[in-house]
Design an enzyme around this catalytic site. Structure first.
Site, PDB file in Angstrom:
ATOM      1  N   VAL A 167     -11.523  -0.749  -8.276  1.00 54.04           N
ATOM      2  CA  VAL A 167     -10.202  -1.214  -7.849  1.00 54.04           C
ATOM      3  C   VAL A 167     -10.171  -2.738  -7.806  1.00 54.04           C
ATOM      4  O   VAL A 167      -9.215  -3.375  -8.272  1.00 54.04           O
ATOM      5  CB  VAL A 167      -9.824  -0.626  -6.474  1.00 54.04           C
ATOM      6  CG1 VAL A 167      -8.519  -1.226  -5.972  1.00 54.04           C
ATOM      7  CG2 VAL A 167      -9.704   0.894  -6.565  1.00 54.04           C
ATOM      8  N   PRO A 204     -21.418  -8.029  -1.512  1.00 45.04           N
ATOM      9  CA  PRO A 204     -22.857  -7.994  -1.791  1.00 45.04           C
ATOM     10  C   PRO A 204     -23.116  -7.624  -3.249  1.00 45.04           C
ATOM     11  O   PRO A 204     -22.395  -6.801  -3.829  1.00 45.04           O
ATOM     12  CB  PRO A 204     -23.375  -6.902  -0.840  1.00 45.04           C
ATOM     13  CG  PRO A 204     -22.377  -6.872   0.278  1.00 45.04           C
ATOM     14  CD  PRO A 204     -21.053  -7.169  -0.376  1.00 45.04           C
ATOM     15  N   GLY A 250     -22.928  -4.150  -4.721  1.00 45.33           N
ATOM     16  CA  GLY A 250     -21.647  -3.452  -4.750  1.00 45.33           C
ATOM     17  C   GLY A 250     -20.762  -3.828  -5.929  1.00 45.33           C
ATOM     18  O   GLY A 250     -19.628  -3.344  -6.034  1.00 45.33           O
ATOM     19  N   ASP A 310      -4.952   1.064  -1.025  1.00 46.55           N
ATOM     20  CA  ASP A 310      -4.767   2.452  -0.597  1.00 46.55           C
ATOM     21  C   ASP A 310      -4.314   2.596   0.852  1.00 46.55           C
ATOM     22  O   ASP A 310      -4.396   3.685   1.420  1.00 46.55           O
ATOM     23  CB  ASP A 310      -6.056   3.271  -0.808  1.00 46.55           C
ATOM     24  CG  ASP A 310      -6.387   3.433  -2.282  1.00 46.55           C
ATOM     25  OD1 ASP A 310      -5.449   3.492  -3.100  1.00 46.55           O
ATOM     26  OD2 ASP A 310      -7.589   3.498  -2.610  1.00 46.55           O
TER      27      ASP A 310
END
Length: 274
Positions: A36, A56, A59, A132
């Site tokens: 996303v 990080p 990720g 979201d």
């Protein structure tokens, strides 16, 4: 009080104010580095924003890693800190921070952290989008069709993103081929016209003339306008006329001038010779 007999549009509540946000050369913070976030980052880079990604390293998805490796964004290898809303690093001069972000986008799998960032942005009066979580968004991302300078956004106000993508695809397929190129040519013509007649008081006339030009020629004809055609077309601005495309073609090579051609531009109806 007497009710007006005029008909005005009915108010339709529940919508969003859809704007083209000029974010060029402004600092934007993206928290997160997954799929996303990658989509958000691409939207921002397409709008020429200065993007900082806080996440990080473990990720980051491949696309975000690509943006970082090619110096398209600035990466901070850690989790978000409240001080990030006070200043962002400058890509070119690290010792001179950019200041607070103009907007913040979060895309992390941590609802509590996202809500905390949202509250901090609200306190700092920084527009934010929490992926979201529609109630925690000052703005939404729609599904966008892009063809050069043309951008068409479809928004469902956060209710059906997948449906918005289907509608956007349908609209894109129905548009004429070359519409983006036609807009580019019209944009160049407008720039030439402002150079030819830059006076502020000429603004209304320039606008009306450009409307007539846009209405007169087809998409294909606009795409085919050469620089010579545009220069010849601009010769009709002062007398406030818009020639037929065949007239412009006849003028190519400098063999004819406006004075050689009796131009009928359709402005005053039509006549029949009997």
């Amino acid at each position: 009080m007497t009710e007006s007999k005029e008909k005005f549009p009915e108010v339709q509540g529940g919508g969003s104010l859809i704007l083209a946000w000029q974010i060029k050369n402004k600092p934007v913070l993206v928290v997160g580095g997954g799929e996303v976030a990658a989509g958000r980052i691409l939207n921002l880079l397409n709008a020429d924003a200065i993007v900082t990604v806080i996440c990080p390293a473990e990720g980051l998805n491949p696309e975000v890693r690509h943006r970082i490796a090619h110096n398209q964004v600035t990466h901070i290898d850690r989790k978000f800190e409240p001080s990030d809303l006070e200043r962002l690093p400058s890509p070119s001069t690290p010792d001179s921070p950019l200041g607070p972000p103009a907007m913040v986008l979060t895309a992390v799998d941590d609802p509590a952290a996202s809500t905390q960032i949202w509250k901090l942005c609200q306190a700092a009066r920084i527009p934010a989008n929490i992926a979201d979580v529609p109630p925690e968004c000052d703005f939404y991302f729609g599904s966008v069709h892009r063809d050069g300078p043309l951008q068409i956004m479809v928004s469902t106000n956060g209710k059906g993103p997948r449906l918005a993508a289907s509608i956007r695809k349908f609209i894109g397929q129905t548009l004429p081929v070359g519409v983006g190129d036609a807009i580019e040519r019209i944009g160049l013509l407008r720039a030439k016209l402002r150079e030819l007649s830059p006076e502020i008081e000429e603004g209304p006339k320039r606008m009306r003339w450009m409307i007539r030009v846009s209405d007169r020629y087809s998409w294909d004809e606009m795409c085919d306008l050469s620089d010579e055609d545009m220069d010849n077309l601009l010769r009709y601005y002062k007398p406030n006329k818009v020639p037929d495309i065949d007239v412009l073609k006849a003028m190519r090579g400098g063999t004819m001038s406006p004075e050689d051609i009796d131009v009928f531009d359709g402005s005053f109806g039509f006549s029949l010779g009997i």
